[in-house]
Scaffold this motif. Structure first.
Motif, PDB file in Angstrom:
ATOM      1  N   ARG A  72       0.820  -1.212   0.000  1.00 62.38           N
ATOM      2  CA  ARG A  72       0.000   0.000   0.000  1.00 62.38           C
ATOM      3  C   ARG A  72       0.860   1.270   0.000  1.00 62.38           C
ATOM      4  NH1 ARG A  72      -5.547  -0.705   1.822  1.00 62.38           N
ATOM      5  NH2 ARG A  72      -6.013  -2.920   2.086  1.00 62.38           N
ATOM      6  N   GLY A  73       2.170   1.079  -0.131  1.00 64.23           N
ATOM      7  CA  GLY A  73       3.058   2.232  -0.263  1.00 64.23           C
ATOM      8  C   GLY A  73       3.757   2.667   1.006  1.00 64.23           C
ATOM      9  N   ILE A  74       3.722   1.856   2.062  1.00 65.32           N
ATOM     10  CA  ILE A  74       4.385   2.211   3.315  1.00 65.32           C
ATOM     11  C   ILE A  74       5.718   1.478   3.400  1.00 65.32           C
ATOM     12  CG2 ILE A  74       4.236   2.190   5.839  1.00 65.32           C
ATOM     13  CD1 ILE A  74       1.196   2.103   5.510  1.00 65.32           C
ATOM     14  N   PRO A  75       6.851   2.179   3.295  1.00 69.86           N
ATOM     15  CA  PRO A  75       8.147   1.502   3.384  1.00 69.86           C
ATOM     16  C   PRO A  75       8.409   1.017   4.805  1.00 69.86           C
ATOM     17  CG  PRO A  75       8.449   3.883   3.297  1.00 69.86           C
ATOM     18  CD  PRO A  75       6.985   3.635   3.076  1.00 69.86           C
ATOM     19  N   LEU A  76       9.148  -0.074   4.916  1.00 65.46           N
ATOM     20  CA  LEU A  76       9.492  -0.654   6.202  1.00 65.46           C
ATOM     21  C   LEU A  76      10.985  -0.484   6.439  1.00 65.46           C
ATOM     22  CD1 LEU A  76       7.459  -3.997   5.902  1.00 65.46           C
ATOM     23  CD2 LEU A  76       6.717  -1.823   6.920  1.00 65.46           C
ATOM     24  N   TYR A  77      11.327  -0.154   7.666  1.00 64.82           N
ATOM     25  CA  TYR A  77      12.726   0.063   8.041  1.00 64.82           C
ATOM     26  C   TYR A  77      13.141  -0.965   9.094  1.00 64.82           C
ATOM     27  CZ  TYR A  77      12.375   4.583   5.662  1.00 64.82           C
ATOM     28  OH  TYR A  77      12.197   5.561   4.726  1.00 64.82           O
ATOM     29  N   PHE A  78      14.274  -1.608   8.854  1.00 61.96           N
ATOM     30  CA  PHE A  78      14.774  -2.632   9.761  1.00 61.96           C
ATOM     31  C   PHE A  78      16.111  -2.166  10.337  1.00 61.96           C
ATOM     32  CE2 PHE A  78      12.108  -4.593   6.575  1.00 61.96           C
ATOM     33  CZ  PHE A  78      11.267  -5.405   7.327  1.00 61.96           C
ATOM     34  N   LEU A  79      16.201  -2.177  11.656  1.00 63.33           N
ATOM     35  CA  LEU A  79      17.394  -1.673  12.337  1.00 63.33           C
ATOM     36  C   LEU A  79      18.134  -2.821  13.009  1.00 63.33           C
ATOM     37  CD1 LEU A  79      19.106   0.758  13.281  1.00 63.33           C
ATOM     38  CD2 LEU A  79      17.576   0.932  15.266  1.00 63.33           C
ATOM     39  N   THR A  80      19.423  -2.925  12.704  1.00 67.32           N
ATOM     40  CA  THR A  80      20.289  -3.913  13.351  1.00 67.32           C
ATOM     41  C   THR A  80      21.339  -3.174  14.163  1.00 67.32           C
ATOM     42  OG1 THR A  80      19.994  -5.505  11.546  1.00 67.32           O
ATOM     43  CG2 THR A  80      21.860  -5.855  13.015  1.00 67.32           C
ATOM     44  N   ARG A  81      21.427  -3.484  15.441  1.00 67.05           N
ATOM     45  CA  ARG A  81      22.451  -2.908  16.315  1.00 67.05           C
ATOM     46  C   ARG A  81      23.348  -4.029  16.819  1.00 67.05           C
ATOM     47  NH1 ARG A  81      17.874  -0.099  18.627  1.00 67.05           N
ATOM     48  NH2 ARG A  81      17.883   2.139  18.149  1.00 67.05           N
ATOM     49  N   MET A  82      24.651  -3.843  16.716  1.00 69.38           N
ATOM     50  CA  MET A  82      25.616  -4.818  17.220  1.00 69.38           C
ATOM     51  C   MET A  82      26.604  -4.080  18.122  1.00 69.38           C
ATOM     52  SD  MET A  82      24.618  -7.612  15.619  1.00 69.38           S
ATOM     53  CE  MET A  82      25.969  -8.764  15.670  1.00 69.38           C
ATOM     54  N   SER A  83      27.027  -4.735  19.192  1.00 64.31           N
ATOM     55  CA  SER A  83      27.952  -4.081  20.120  1.00 64.31           C
ATOM     56  C   SER A  83      28.967  -5.073  20.676  1.00 64.31           C
ATOM     57  CB  SER A  83      27.186  -3.419  21.275  1.00 64.31           C
ATOM     58  OG  SER A  83      26.489  -4.388  22.023  1.00 64.31           O
ATOM     59  N   VAL A  84      30.113  -4.533  21.072  1.00 62.85           N
ATOM     60  CA  VAL A  84      31.182  -5.315  21.702  1.00 62.85           C
ATOM     61  C   VAL A  84      31.323  -4.839  23.141  1.00 62.85           C
ATOM     62  CG1 VAL A  84      33.661  -5.793  21.713  1.00 62.85           C
ATOM     63  CG2 VAL A  84      32.416  -5.715  19.546  1.00 62.85           C
ATOM     64  N   SER A  85      31.382  -5.771  24.073  1.00 59.10           N
ATOM     65  CA  SER A  85      31.532  -5.423  25.490  1.00 59.10           C
ATOM     66  C   SER A  85      32.533  -6.348  26.147  1.00 59.10           C
ATOM     67  CB  SER A  85      30.182  -5.517  26.219  1.00 59.10           C
ATOM     68  OG  SER A  85      29.689  -6.848  26.173  1.00 59.10           O
ATOM     69  N   GLN A  86      32.974  -5.956  27.333  1.00 62.17           N
ATOM     70  CA  GLN A  86      33.897  -6.783  28.123  1.00 62.17           C
ATOM     71  C   GLN A  86      33.304  -6.975  29.508  1.00 62.17           C
ATOM     72  OE1 GLN A  86      37.791  -5.112  28.977  1.00 62.17           O
ATOM     73  NE2 GLN A  86      38.728  -7.151  28.977  1.00 62.17           N
ATOM     74  N   SER A  87      33.266  -8.212  29.954  1.00 64.13           N
ATOM     75  CA  SER A  87      32.684  -8.520  31.267  1.00 64.13           C
ATOM     76  C   SER A  87      33.562  -7.967  32.382  1.00 64.13           C
ATOM     77  CB  SER A  87      32.525 -10.025  31.437  1.00 64.13           C
ATOM     78  OG  SER A  87      31.640 -10.550  30.469  1.00 64.13           O
ATOM     79  N   ARG A  88      32.914  -7.430  33.408  1.00 67.53           N
ATOM     80  CA  ARG A  88      33.611  -6.959  34.607  1.00 67.53           C
ATOM     81  C   ARG A  88      32.850  -7.479  35.824  1.00 67.53           C
ATOM     82  NH1 ARG A  88      34.470  -0.532  33.458  1.00 67.53           N
ATOM     83  NH2 ARG A  88      32.192  -0.643  33.476  1.00 67.53           N
ATOM     84  N   TRP A  89      33.484  -8.302  36.628  1.00 72.74           N
ATOM     85  CA  TRP A  89      32.790  -8.929  37.744  1.00 72.74           C
ATOM     86  C   TRP A  89      32.390  -7.919  38.818  1.00 72.74           C
ATOM     87  CZ3 TRP A  89      34.799  -8.498  42.625  1.00 72.74           C
ATOM     88  CH2 TRP A  89      36.152  -8.149  42.736  1.00 72.74           C
ATOM     89  N   TRP A  90      33.090  -6.788  38.905  1.00 72.60           N
ATOM     90  CA  TRP A  90      32.803  -5.821  39.968  1.00 72.60           C
ATOM     91  C   TRP A  90      31.836  -4.725  39.549  1.00 72.60           C
ATOM     92  CZ3 TRP A  90      37.010  -5.661  36.781  1.00 72.60           C
ATOM     93  CH2 TRP A  90      37.268  -4.477  36.143  1.00 72.60           C
ATOM     94  N   TRP A  91      31.455  -4.694  38.267  1.00 67.78           N
ATOM     95  CA  TRP A  91      30.606  -3.604  37.795  1.00 67.78           C
ATOM     96  C   TRP A  91      29.905  -4.050  36.523  1.00 67.78           C
ATOM     97  CZ3 TRP A  91      28.602  -0.031  40.476  1.00 67.78           C
ATOM     98  CH2 TRP A  91      28.108   1.152  39.933  1.00 67.78           C
ATOM     99  N   PHE A  92      29.155  -3.128  35.914  1.00 66.38           N
ATOM    100  CA  PHE A  92      28.506  -3.454  34.654  1.00 66.38           C
ATOM    101  C   PHE A  92      29.549  -3.716  33.569  1.00 66.38           C
ATOM    102  CE2 PHE A  92      25.467  -0.592  36.869  1.00 66.38           C
ATOM    103  CZ  PHE A  92      24.419  -1.481  36.999  1.00 66.38           C
ATOM    104  N   ASN A  93      29.137  -4.445  32.541  1.00 68.93           N
ATOM    105  CA  ASN A  93      30.042  -4.699  31.417  1.00 68.93           C
ATOM    106  C   ASN A  93      30.484  -3.384  30.781  1.00 68.93           C
ATOM    107  OD1 ASN A  93      29.624  -7.378  31.912  1.00 68.93           O
ATOM    108  ND2 ASN A  93      28.390  -7.746  30.087  1.00 68.93           N
ATOM    109  N   ALA A  94      31.734  -3.352  30.332  1.00 63.26           N
ATOM    110  CA  ALA A  94      32.276  -2.161  29.685  1.00 63.26           C
ATOM    111  C   ALA A  94      31.978  -2.210  28.188  1.00 63.26           C
ATOM    112  CB  ALA A  94      33.776  -2.076  29.917  1.00 63.26           C
TER     113      ALA A  94
END
Length: 205
Positions: A72-94
């Protein structure tokens, strides 16, 4: 601006309601279907001299409601997000880096073709299956710079894929946000990798 030129708040509200009403009427004409199941495959990690790149594959069928909206003429947008992190046992992942890719899927009724646009790349297809095949593949997306990583360290790569409702016309955003058949999304399984500086492919000076 003279009083006669000043925006009329009541008129703006009437136009907004009219737009929302038109969107609701159009949405009511779409066939109702259950939300699609998206199978997000574990992403692959590519180590290059300048950083980390990711490729990923998704498997899903476009819900009938979305296919009808596309036609019907409505374009669709698909978003892909990728990230790299490092685990830290004393705090949130970096967070070490992230990247994203926005892909537009549209239909041209006069030509009977589907068009997929990612960045500056635009490709046309004769069938929806062929167009979706491109949408479902993310290739060589940069997610981290080499300067932010340490050799021998272990990192995690993860991400998310979704139909980006924020790209829809405003009246549609308000009407489809709570509809399950428009909730096309999935999280990629997280994978671990160890950063090692990849050899340069540049020719010797």
């Amino acid at each position: 601006m003279s009083p006669s030129q000043a925006p009329d708040p009541m008129r703006r509200r009437v136009l907004a309601c009219a737009g929302a009403g038109a969107a609701a009427t159009l949405l009511a004409a779409f066939p109702q279907a259950r939300a699609a199941t998206v199978d997000a495959q574990p992403p692959s990690v590519e180590l290059d001299p300048d950083g980390v790149y990711a490729s990923a594959t998704l498997v899903f069928a476009l819900p009938v409601t979305l296919e009808d909206a596309l036609h019907r003429g409505i374009p669709l947008y698909f978003l892909t997000r990728m990230s790299v992190s490092q685990s830290r046992w004393w705090w949130f992942n970096a967070s070490m880096g992230e990247g994203q890719q926005l892909t537009r899927l549209g239909f041209e009724p006069l030509l009977g073709k589907y068009r997929v646009s990612t960045g500056g790349l635009r490709t046309s297809y004769h069938t929806l299956d062929d167009a979706l095949n491109q949408v479902q593949h993310v290739a060589h997306l940069k997610v981290a710079d080499a300067k932010d990583l340490k050799p021998g360290q272990t990192y995690q790569l993860g991400g998310r894929f979704e139909l980006d409702l924020s790209q829809l016309p405003r009246p549609f955003q308000l009407n489809v946000a709570s509809q399950s058949d428009w909730q096309l999304q999935a999280d990629f399984p997280q994978v671990s990798f160890t950063w090692t500086t990849a050899p340069s492919t540049a020719p010797p000076a």
